[in-house]
Motif scaffolding. Sequence first.
Motif, PDB file in Angstrom:
ATOM      1  N   ALA A 124      -3.170  19.832 -13.297  1.00  0.00           N
ATOM      2  CA  ALA A 124      -2.755  18.830 -12.306  1.00  0.00           C
ATOM      3  C   ALA A 124      -3.247  19.588 -11.117  1.00  0.00           C
ATOM      4  CB  ALA A 124      -0.633  18.410 -12.004  1.00  0.00           C
ATOM      5  N   ALA A 125      -2.777  21.056 -10.776  1.00  0.00           N
ATOM      6  CA  ALA A 125      -3.214  21.364  -9.306  1.00  0.00           C
ATOM      7  C   ALA A 125      -4.387  21.640  -9.600  1.00  0.00           C
ATOM      8  CB  ALA A 125      -1.553  23.240  -9.513  1.00  0.00           C
ATOM      9  N   MET A 126      -5.420  22.585 -10.486  1.00  0.00           N
ATOM     10  CA  MET A 126      -6.554  22.298 -10.383  1.00  0.00           C
ATOM     11  C   MET A 126      -7.159  21.399 -10.590  1.00  0.00           C
ATOM     12  SD  MET A 126      -6.575  25.322 -13.335  1.00  0.00           S
ATOM     13  CE  MET A 126      -8.399  25.848 -13.531  1.00  0.00           C
ATOM     14  N   ILE A 127      -6.688  20.199 -11.024  1.00  0.00           N
ATOM     15  CA  ILE A 127      -7.730  18.970 -10.034  1.00  0.00           C
ATOM     16  C   ILE A 127      -8.206  18.741  -8.983  1.00  0.00           C
ATOM     17  CG2 ILE A 127      -7.667  16.536 -10.581  1.00  0.00           C
ATOM     18  CD1 ILE A 127      -7.808  17.264 -13.812  1.00  0.00           C
ATOM     19  N   CYS A 128      -6.336  18.277  -8.591  1.00  0.00           N
ATOM     20  CA  CYS A 128      -6.569  18.003  -6.870  1.00  0.00           C
ATOM     21  C   CYS A 128      -6.888  18.742  -6.250  1.00  0.00           C
ATOM     22  CB  CYS A 128      -5.241  17.650  -6.765  1.00  0.00           C
ATOM     23  SG  CYS A 128      -4.105  18.219  -6.489  1.00  0.00           S
ATOM     24  N   TYR A 129      -6.583  20.330  -6.267  1.00  0.00           N
ATOM     25  CA  TYR A 129      -6.772  21.289  -5.250  1.00  0.00           C
ATOM     26  C   TYR A 129      -8.044  21.673  -4.445  1.00  0.00           C
ATOM     27  CZ  TYR A 129      -8.736  25.365  -5.440  1.00  0.00           C
ATOM     28  OH  TYR A 129      -9.877  26.677  -5.193  1.00  0.00           O
ATOM     29  N   PHE A 130      -8.757  21.557  -4.734  1.00  0.00           N
ATOM     30  CA  PHE A 130      -9.821  21.633  -4.172  1.00  0.00           C
ATOM     31  C   PHE A 130     -10.706  20.912  -3.257  1.00  0.00           C
ATOM     32  CE2 PHE A 130     -15.374  21.553  -4.428  1.00  0.00           C
ATOM     33  CZ  PHE A 130     -15.220  22.859  -3.859  1.00  0.00           C
ATOM     34  N   PRO A 131     -10.308  19.130  -3.108  1.00  0.00           N
ATOM     35  CA  PRO A 131     -10.488  18.156  -2.453  1.00  0.00           C
ATOM     36  C   PRO A 131      -9.674  18.837  -0.869  1.00  0.00           C
ATOM     37  CG  PRO A 131      -9.784  16.927  -4.245  1.00  0.00           C
ATOM     38  CD  PRO A 131      -9.820  18.199  -4.376  1.00  0.00           C
ATOM     39  N   SER A 181      -5.187  12.629  -2.692  1.00  0.00           N
ATOM     40  CA  SER A 181      -5.201  13.892  -4.214  1.00  0.00           C
ATOM     41  C   SER A 181      -4.178  13.764  -4.527  1.00  0.00           C
ATOM     42  CB  SER A 181      -5.425  15.230  -2.749  1.00  0.00           C
ATOM     43  OG  SER A 181      -4.343  15.143  -2.272  1.00  0.00           O
ATOM     44  N   GLY A 182      -3.195  12.933  -3.784  1.00  0.00           N
ATOM     45  CA  GLY A 182      -2.032  12.443  -4.664  1.00  0.00           C
ATOM     46  C   GLY A 182      -2.734  12.418  -6.259  1.00  0.00           C
ATOM     47  N   MET A 186      -2.146  12.893 -10.235  1.00  0.00           N
ATOM     48  CA  MET A 186      -1.598  11.815 -11.331  1.00  0.00           C
ATOM     49  C   MET A 186      -2.710  12.123 -12.250  1.00  0.00           C
ATOM     50  SD  MET A 186       0.899  10.281 -12.449  1.00  0.00           S
ATOM     51  CE  MET A 186       1.948   8.777 -13.056  1.00  0.00           C
ATOM     52  N   VAL A 187      -3.976  12.225 -11.757  1.00  0.00           N
ATOM     53  CA  VAL A 187      -4.957  12.428 -13.006  1.00  0.00           C
ATOM     54  C   VAL A 187      -4.432  13.182 -14.276  1.00  0.00           C
ATOM     55  CG1 VAL A 187      -7.433  11.996 -13.838  1.00  0.00           C
ATOM     56  CG2 VAL A 187      -6.612  10.541 -11.759  1.00  0.00           C
ATOM     57  N   GLY A 188      -4.637  14.143 -13.691  1.00  0.00           N
ATOM     58  CA  GLY A 188      -4.803  15.811 -13.989  1.00  0.00           C
ATOM     59  C   GLY A 188      -3.908  15.674 -15.001  1.00  0.00           C
ATOM     60  N   THR A 189      -2.215  15.314 -14.382  1.00  0.00           N
ATOM     61  CA  THR A 189      -1.586  15.732 -15.396  1.00  0.00           C
ATOM     62  C   THR A 189      -1.484  15.186 -16.556  1.00  0.00           C
ATOM     63  OG1 THR A 189       0.107  15.721 -13.289  1.00  0.00           O
ATOM     64  CG2 THR A 189       1.221  15.446 -15.587  1.00  0.00           C
ATOM     65  N   ILE A 190      -2.171  13.492 -16.082  1.00  0.00           N
ATOM     66  CA  ILE A 190      -2.302  12.836 -17.978  1.00  0.00           C
ATOM     67  C   ILE A 190      -3.269  12.873 -18.555  1.00  0.00           C
ATOM     68  CG2 ILE A 190      -3.484  10.581 -18.296  1.00  0.00           C
ATOM     69  CD1 ILE A 190      -1.965   8.955 -16.050  1.00  0.00           C
ATOM     70  N   VAL A 191      -4.159  13.468 -18.226  1.00  0.00           N
ATOM     71  CA  VAL A 191      -5.178  14.844 -18.470  1.00  0.00           C
ATOM     72  C   VAL A 191      -4.540  15.774 -19.550  1.00  0.00           C
ATOM     73  CG1 VAL A 191      -7.991  16.477 -18.160  1.00  0.00           C
ATOM     74  CG2 VAL A 191      -7.341  13.725 -17.531  1.00  0.00           C
ATOM     75  N   TYR A 231       3.781   6.355  -5.243  1.00  0.00           N
ATOM     76  CA  TYR A 231       4.199   7.874  -4.617  1.00  0.00           C
ATOM     77  C   TYR A 231       2.903   7.709  -3.512  1.00  0.00           C
ATOM     78  CZ  TYR A 231       2.225  12.795  -4.854  1.00  0.00           C
ATOM     79  OH  TYR A 231       3.213  13.516  -4.470  1.00  0.00           O
ATOM     80  N   LEU A 232       1.821   7.168  -3.520  1.00  0.00           N
ATOM     81  CA  LEU A 232       0.836   6.954  -2.533  1.00  0.00           C
ATOM     82  C   LEU A 232       1.271   6.315  -1.168  1.00  0.00           C
ATOM     83  CD1 LEU A 232      -2.194   6.071  -4.464  1.00  0.00           C
ATOM     84  CD2 LEU A 232      -1.524   7.794  -3.481  1.00  0.00           C
ATOM     85  N   VAL A 233       2.333   5.684  -0.887  1.00  0.00           N
ATOM     86  CA  VAL A 233       3.241   4.804   0.212  1.00  0.00           C
ATOM     87  C   VAL A 233       4.100   5.716   0.369  1.00  0.00           C
ATOM     88  CG1 VAL A 233       5.003   2.978   0.525  1.00  0.00           C
ATOM     89  CG2 VAL A 233       3.155   2.885  -0.909  1.00  0.00           C
ATOM     90  N   GLY A 234       4.624   6.557  -0.547  1.00  0.00           N
ATOM     91  CA  GLY A 234       5.922   7.598   0.236  1.00  0.00           C
ATOM     92  C   GLY A 234       5.266   9.089   0.595  1.00  0.00           C
ATOM     93  N   LEU A 235       4.087   9.193   0.247  1.00  0.00           N
ATOM     94  CA  LEU A 235       3.301  10.296   1.161  1.00  0.00           C
ATOM     95  C   LEU A 235       2.806  10.048   2.734  1.00  0.00           C
ATOM     96  CD1 LEU A 235       1.014  11.254  -2.307  1.00  0.00           C
ATOM     97  CD2 LEU A 235       2.762  12.339  -0.999  1.00  0.00           C
ATOM     98  N   GLU A 236       2.081   8.386   2.411  1.00  0.00           N
ATOM     99  CA  GLU A 236       1.683   8.024   3.720  1.00  0.00           C
ATOM    100  C   GLU A 236       2.200   7.629   4.534  1.00  0.00           C
ATOM    101  OE1 GLU A 236      -0.518   3.582   1.895  1.00  0.00           O
ATOM    102  OE2 GLU A 236      -1.869   5.352   1.971  1.00  0.00           O
ATOM    103  N   TRP A 237       3.795   7.482   4.253  1.00  0.00           N
ATOM    104  CA  TRP A 237       4.772   7.308   5.013  1.00  0.00           C
ATOM    105  C   TRP A 237       5.369   8.181   5.448  1.00  0.00           C
ATOM    106  CZ3 TRP A 237       6.803   3.628   8.031  1.00  0.00           C
ATOM    107  CH2 TRP A 237       8.738   4.388   8.500  1.00  0.00           C
ATOM    108  N   SER A 238       6.092   9.693   5.197  1.00  0.00           N
ATOM    109  CA  SER A 238       5.630  10.936   4.892  1.00  0.00           C
ATOM    110  C   SER A 238       4.621  11.426   6.442  1.00  0.00           C
ATOM    111  CB  SER A 238       6.204  11.566   4.141  1.00  0.00           C
ATOM    112  OG  SER A 238       6.529  11.504   2.773  1.00  0.00           O
ATOM    113  N   GLY A 239       3.641  11.189   5.984  1.00  0.00           N
ATOM    114  CA  GLY A 239       2.678  11.719   7.285  1.00  0.00           C
ATOM    115  C   GLY A 239       2.772  11.104   8.570  1.00  0.00           C
ATOM    116  N   TYR A 240       2.730   9.657   8.782  1.00  0.00           N
ATOM    117  CA  TYR A 240       3.042   8.336   9.263  1.00  0.00           C
ATOM    118  C   TYR A 240       4.326   9.088  10.118  1.00  0.00           C
ATOM    119  CZ  TYR A 240       5.483   4.804  12.031  1.00  0.00           C
ATOM    120  OH  TYR A 240       5.802   3.921  13.264  1.00  0.00           O
ATOM    121  N   LEU A 241       5.127   9.949   9.645  1.00  0.00           N
ATOM    122  CA  LEU A 241       6.426   9.992   9.949  1.00  0.00           C
ATOM    123  C   LEU A 241       5.947  11.449  10.815  1.00  0.00           C
ATOM    124  CD1 LEU A 241       9.515   9.637   8.063  1.00  0.00           C
ATOM    125  CD2 LEU A 241       9.330   8.041   9.927  1.00  0.00           C
TER     126      LEU A 241
END
Length: 254
Positions: A124-131, A181-182, A186-191, A231-241
Amino acid sequence: MLHRRLYQFFIIYFLGLTALLLVKYAFNLSDYVIPGVPEIWQTFRHTYARFLGAVIDTLSVAILGHGLSIGLATVVAIIGRLPIWVGSFIRVAAYNIQAYPIVAVAPIIFILLGDGLSTRLLIAAMICYFPLLLSFIGVFSEPVSEIEHFFEATRRMNWRLQIKIRAFENIQKLITVVVGSGTMAMVGTIVAEFIAADAGIGYSIRIALYQSDLSKILVALFLIGICTSLYLVGLEWSGYLIQKRWAISRGGVK
């Protein structure tokens, strides 16, 4: 924000489901190939609780992997921004590693670590870390001349302050790439679960595929979409804060 995100997912999902059913009825395909609405509903009722638990398991691993990738990308980007040979070496090494497809690297990871949590987390970390890495290097390498010049002139500039200035001057760009990247986490974990794991929704999808049970796959995709949206909404809300707090500390918001 939450309602908008869920509405968007529902629209996309049901448009896709409608297209699938149109293919079924246009070509008069049997329920074995493409299940009808009654069969999908029955499958949903019978598998909802079990699949929801599997999705939550997958999401928890994805969140951990996402956090790991953010930390790793931050460290590599801080070093990689340096103009000396160390920074260049780190960047080239990161780019070359990413050139290998995950399906080619995954068997090695499974052989070394098995099919447990550590393997799912690493993939999961490998797939989303490059972007994340690309964006972080771009942000940390771009000077903010107006602000940095003042601290350099007063001899208060250090690498921590430099990173802080550049990060917060590009906070919206960083939040956007972290949120995006969130989904990849999720995609990486499912893969990872689909390839060889024995837990999570990816494993459930693999079993359903072996059974040629498309209705279970559709139910799994529905639950994946809902949990990922949350989860994405949670990330967006955290970014807003974070943005709001930074604006207050800068005196931009009272």
